[in-house]
Design an enzyme around this catalytic site. Structure first.
Site, short mmCIF file in Angstrom:
data_model
loop_
_atom_site.label_atom_id
_atom_site.label_comp_id
_atom_site.label_asym_id
_atom_site.label_seq_id
_atom_site.Cartn_x
_atom_site.Cartn_y
_atom_site.Cartn_z
N TYR A 152 63.19 5.15 35.37
CA TYR A 152 64.37 4.61 36.05
C TYR A 152 63.98 3.87 37.32
O TYR A 152 64.43 2.74 37.57
CB TYR A 152 65.33 5.74 36.37
CG TYR A 152 66.58 5.29 37.10
CD1 TYR A 152 67.59 4.62 36.42
CD2 TYR A 152 66.74 5.53 38.46
CE1 TYR A 152 68.73 4.18 37.09
CE2 TYR A 152 67.87 5.12 39.13
CZ TYR A 152 68.86 4.44 38.44
OH TYR A 152 69.98 4.02 39.10
N LYS A 156 64.49 -0.26 38.26
CA LYS A 156 65.25 -0.76 39.39
C LYS A 156 64.37 -1.55 40.36
O LYS A 156 64.83 -2.50 41.00
CB LYS A 156 65.95 0.40 40.11
CG LYS A 156 67.06 1.03 39.27
CD LYS A 156 68.08 -0.01 38.80
CE LYS A 156 69.22 0.59 38.01
NZ LYS A 156 70.19 -0.42 37.55
#
Length: 236
Positions: A152, A156
């Protein structure tokens, strides 16, 4: 009145933002992988707005599906004034060597490739008219990294680099930014923090601040990394 496309509109931040913008009188164009969530949102929008909103069952990680979504959106609504690339998932908690390849790939495919797919198909429509705002949702955790969420955080961080590069490729009438929402009590945060996530603001409260911020973006913001508010301290 703006035409606003929000990916991942079925739940969490996307749903809350769509509802808030609809309250302001804007047309919501949204996509989600869950038809059930879309049906629920459609009914909610009908209760607060008379506009003919457009909600599509689309997986942004599939480039062909995004291409078809683009065709449908232009045909039925027109070129969006604002695009919010919000669709995203978080991996099941685990150290990088414990996370299956399929799990890592899913996060990258949706969070970064999904954003790229939307940019690939919609930016060429915006360039001739030299206007449009694109907001790519980032995350504060990308800046410092957190354990058990490396896929994750990687996605990002990639979103930041992608956005800053593309911001230099478009005409001077367009604006592309990343937006860190801060810490919001969503299902994704629950995956990371468990019950501790309940101490943070709701998506609905967040949307009341994010919506006007997005609507007030200008060319001077192009390439910026923005934050809705001070995210506070994550208990990690």
């Amino acid at each position: 009145m703006k035409k606003v496309l929000i990916t991942g509109v079925g739940k969490g931040l996307g749903r809350a933002l769509g509802i808030e913008l609809a309250k302001f009188g804007h047309i919501i164009i949204g996509c989600s992988r869950s038809q059930t969530n879309l049906n629920s949102l459609k009914q909610h929008l009908l209760n607060i707005s008379s506009h003919n909103h457009l909600l599509l069952n689309i997986d942004v990680s599939c480039d062909d599906s995004v291409k078809e979504m683009t065709r449908i959106v232009v045909e039925k609504i027109g070129i969006p004034d604002i695009i919010v690339n919000n669709a995203g998932v978080i991996n099941k908690k685990g150290k990088i060597w414990e996370i299956p390849r399929e799990e890592f790939d899913k996060v990258i495919d949706i969070n970064i490739k999904g954003t790229a797919n939307v940019l690939r198909h919609f930016i060429p429509l915006m360039i001739p008219i030299n206007k449009g705002i694109i907001v790519n949702i980032s995350a504060i955790v990308a800046t410092f990294g957190v354990p058990m969420a490396s896929p994750y955080c990687s996605s990002k961080w990639a979103t930041e680099g992608l956005s800053k590069s593309v911001a230099k490729e478009v005409g001077d009438g367009m604006t592309i930014v990343t937006l860190d929402p801060g810490v919001v009590n969503t299902q994704m945060l629950f995956t990371l923090l468990g019950n501790t996530s309940s101490q943070f603001q709701t998506p609905q409260k967040w949307a009341t601040k994010a919506a006007p911020m997005i609507l007030n973006l200008t060319r001077t913001d192009n390439g910026a990394s923005l934050t809705v508010e001070d995210p506070g301290i994550l208990p990690l």
